[in-house]
Design an enzyme around this catalytic site. Structure first.
Site, mmCIF file in Angstrom:
data_model
loop_
_atom_site.group_PDB
_atom_site.id
_atom_site.type_symbol
_atom_site.label_atom_id
_atom_site.label_comp_id
_atom_site.label_asym_id
_atom_site.label_seq_id
_atom_site.Cartn_x
_atom_site.Cartn_y
_atom_site.Cartn_z
ATOM 1 N N HIS A 1 0.835 -1.201 0.000
ATOM 2 C CA HIS A 1 0.000 0.000 0.000
ATOM 3 C C HIS A 1 0.874 1.257 0.000
ATOM 4 C CE1 HIS A 1 -3.654 2.349 1.311
ATOM 5 N NE2 HIS A 1 -2.699 3.139 1.781
ATOM 6 N N GLU A 2 1.909 1.265 0.848
ATOM 7 C CA GLU A 2 2.778 2.441 0.933
ATOM 8 C C GLU A 2 3.633 2.597 -0.319
ATOM 9 O OE1 GLU A 2 2.178 4.592 3.101
ATOM 10 O OE2 GLU A 2 0.808 3.286 4.178
ATOM 11 N N HIS B 1 1.770 4.469 -2.916
ATOM 12 C CA HIS B 1 1.827 5.923 -2.753
ATOM 13 C C HIS B 1 3.156 6.476 -3.270
ATOM 14 C CE1 HIS B 1 -1.942 6.428 -0.755
ATOM 15 N NE2 HIS B 1 -1.615 5.715 0.304
ATOM 16 N N GLU C 1 -6.739 6.420 -1.563
ATOM 17 C CA GLU C 1 -6.629 5.276 -0.650
ATOM 18 C C GLU C 1 -7.222 4.021 -1.283
ATOM 19 O OE1 GLU C 1 -4.929 5.158 2.192
ATOM 20 O OE2 GLU C 1 -4.339 7.201 1.670
#
Length: 719
Positions: A206-207, A210, A287
């Protein structure tokens, strides 16, 4: 060769904007993030106008009470400020209030802008993060570092710095920085002790989404820009608290601090409200995309879905205690503070909605499994299973055939998770997967298939389970002493210099330079030289990726010494090989303080780079067969409408000019930069072959442009 703007991807069970966003590539995400920055500035200006008007209104009322009570009374009776407003505008206080508000908000925003431009580690330290040392003995921290290394190598970017917030027991994490080459990942203590490896991999995926989608740069800009809006309310709160503390000694605190403080706090809350609205508008859909990308990276939904479920039921959830929790509310994987009107102002969608988008059946299967677990525990407590309990269990099992496989294969779910939960760590020799057998070793001098190179370049900014497995295999195949040294600032520079010396046409002369160096004793050279020799003819870029976090933490003097010694080694044989050149350019870009690691997008037209592109294409033509060089060069420059240029002798190209050309291309707009990357790839494989070594050079070149090319998953078994 025609490169499609969109390429095939496996279908994932996502819908709406998250699924459509997955069809965008790395460069389109970067362009979208840059457009969002414009909306951020627009929202900031609107919010600044609102705050300024609010303080002017309050100032006008206070001024009228003191100097124009009759005009104020008339305005109050008529509910019309038209009589009072001209008087306020004519007074000197109106522009003084306006200038004071703009200066205060602008100064705070600019101060944070320049502070956070130093890199993601500044944001992590602001949140009380502690850098995790590479030689940590904590098993949870070691597991985290291993997952980050695997993901970075698979994605084709330098391993980011990893920080941990020791005082935070909730489950949360964020990635910070302006570019992939200077990213930092920060997690809470509660996260690493509460999640198993699959869940941890989902969070890190997930990070990394980003980082690779350009969200990280936008997030840091949001912090710095909106901090000025929030600071006014924080100032009022501080004055109020100071006034209450002073009121114990004197009543003057009530009039000189508390009342002004309450007024500033109240009006400053408009800034807090505006900042939350802006962050919510820019963050919520990103998100969903990051969750979807985490699934795409790991090829399984259970990791990230289970991690979100644990956050939802954790004792502390994802709430942070740090005073900057408000500033970072949009950056973390889940919300950092509770607030009213969540549906309007929260920067994150509800966790249950995020889980449903990942797996519509996850929550149902979890409830069924939790019910079964409770029944089993009850039967064990009673010492026997009652008939009614057995029937209930049978009905639950029969009614949930889809739940026969646990949504959390590594542990049992319950309705409550405490922060004391720990996860089992696999043995150290299993952290990177199974050791490669000799017959499975990659022959890096063999040609690569053209389709695999095209696929790797088309996957810039992406990764998947196959590339993560390839990263594990790459790590497993490296000597353990080499891996440990690359993670330590004391030894990583020496290992890199030895690797560079091995690429020299006269390695013995290059090694003698190191022997004369006062910093490197003979014993260290004798220890590492045979280890580095094992890596001969292997790609050098993965070694750079692993070492970058360690060398970045070196002192300024050590960084300068590393660059200076590297130049001496390269020049020792009076020739510069492509691998040496790209190796040095990567080091220079990451370590030299004069190198722009956060380049502004200054070039919006390819016509501004005709000379630089011609220089770069001429140098790269040496990778092509002699008979194809001129045709390859002409095809490359014609794509950018560069005419009247003949192929120069690449040996006459100044390396200074080539380096300047490469770093100038970094300032291109994202979509134009994509065209250059594809043209370079096309040029290097004009003869339909590209060796693993040439692909390694291509990845180092792309690193200079912040375009992380992931690992190639092709493996050629030697005869």
């Amino acid at each position: 060769m025609d490169y499609p703007l969109e390429y095939e991807r496996p279908f994932w069970p996502f819908s709406g904007q998250a699924l459509r966003s997955l069809t965008m590539d790395f460069f389109e995400h970067q362009a979208k993030a840059n457009r969002s920055s414009k909306y951020l500035i627009l929202g900031y200006l609107v919010a600044l106008v609102i705050i300024t008007l609010g303080f002017n209104l309050a100032g006008m009322i206070v001024w009228a009470v003191a100097t124009e009570p009759l005009a104020l009374g008339q305005a109050t009776q008529e509910l019309n400020l038209s009589h009072l407003l001209p008087l306020w505008l004519d007074s000197r206080y109106s522009w003084q209030v306006t200038v004071a508000v703009i200066l205060f908000v602008g100064t705070v925003s600019l101060a944070n802008w320049f502070s956070l431009r130093q890199g993601g580690d500044q944001v992590a330290k602001m949140m009380g993060g502690r850098r995790i040392p590479a030689n940590t003995m904590n098993k949870d921290e070691k597991r985290l570092l291993n997952v980050v290394e695997e993901m970075a190598l698979a994605a084709g970017m330098p391993v980011p710095d990893v920080f941990i917030m020791d005082q935070e027991h909730a489950i949360n994490a964020f990635a910070a920085g302006y570019a992939p080459n200077e990213a930092a990942i920060c997690v809470t203590r509660g996260l690493i002790i509460s999640l198993n490896r699959d869940e941890l991999q989902g969070v890190i995926g997930h990070e990394f989404s980003h980082i690779l989608n350009g969200d990280m740069r936008l997030n840091v800009r949001i912090i710095s820009v909106l901090s000025g809006l929030v600071a006014m309310g924080q100032l009022g709160r501080w004055l109020t608290e100071l006034g209450f503390r002073s009121s114990h000694d004197t009543r003057g605190g009530v009039f000189f601090l508390i009342l002004p403080g309450l007024l500033i706090w109240l009006i400053g809350s408009l800034g807090v409200l505006c900042s939350r609205v802006i962050k919510a508008a820019l963050s919520r859909q990103r998100e969903f995309l990051a969750d979807a990308s985490a699934v795409q990276f790991t090829r399984q939904t259970q990791g990230i879905a289970s991690a979100l479920h644990k956050i939802h039921h954790h004792r502390y959830q994802s709430l942070l205690k740090n005073r900057h929790a408000e500033d970072l509310s949009h950056m973390c994987i889940a919300k950092t503070l509770n607030m009213r009107f969540t549906s309007l102002l929260d920067t994150h969608p509800p966790i249950e909605e995020r889980i449903r988008r990942l797996d519509a059946q996850f929550l149902t299967k979890t409830k069924i499994q939790a019910a079964q677990t409770r029944l089993q525990e009850q039967s064990q407590t009673d010492g026997s299973v009652t008939t009614g309990t057995a029937n209930n269990t049978e009905r639950l099992s029969a009614g949930s055939s889809s739940a026969t496989t646990s949504p959390l294969p590594t542990e049992t779910l319950s309705s409550n998770f405490s922060d004391s939960e720990t996860s089992t760590l696999p043995p150290s020799d299993a952290l990177y997967g199974t050791e490669l057998q000799q017959e499975e070793m990659i022959e890096f001098t063999s040609p690569m298939q053209q389709a695999n190179v095209d696929q790797a370049v088309a996957s810039i900014g992406l990764t998947d389970d196959q590339r993560i497995e390839a990263a594990r295999a790459c790590l497993s195949s490296m000597p353990q002493d080499l891996l440990m040294s690359l993670r330590q600032p004391d030894y990583a520079p020496l290992v890199l210099l030895l690797m560079l010396a091995q690429t020299n046409t006269q390695p013995n002369i290059a090694i003698k330079i190191l022997e004369k160096h006062q910093k490197y004793p003979q014993s260290l050279l004798e220890h590492y030289l045979p280890i580095v020799s094992e890596m001969q003819n292997r790609p050098i870029y993965p070694v750079l990726q692993l070492a970058m976090a360690a060398v970045k933490s070196c002192t300024k003097e050590d960084k300068q010494d590393l660059l200076r010694t590297a130049k001496q080694i390269i020049a020792s044989d009076n020739s510069v090989q492509p691998q040496e050149l790209f190796f040095y350019l990567v080091l220079f870009r990451h370590l030299n303080p004069k190198a722009k690691r956060n380049p502004a997008i200054e070039i919006s037209s390819i016509s501004q780079l005709k000379k630089e592109l011609a220089t770069l294409f001429a140098f790269l033509c040496q990778f092509t067969d002699e008979e194809h060089k001129d045709a390859a060069f002409q095809k490359a420059i014609q794509q950018f409408h560069i005419t009247g240029v003949t192929l120069p002798d690449y040996q006459r190209i100044s390396h200074q000019a080539l380096g300047n050309a490469i770093f100038r291309i970094e300032h291109l707009a994202p979509m134009l930069k994509r065209s250059v990357v594809l043209a370079v790839t096309d040029l290097m494989q004009h003869d339909d072959t590209i060796t693993h070594q040439e692909f390694d050079w291509l990845r180092m070149l792309a690193d200079c442009w912040d375009c992380p090319i992931p690992l190639s998953v092709s493996v050629t078994t030697p005869a």
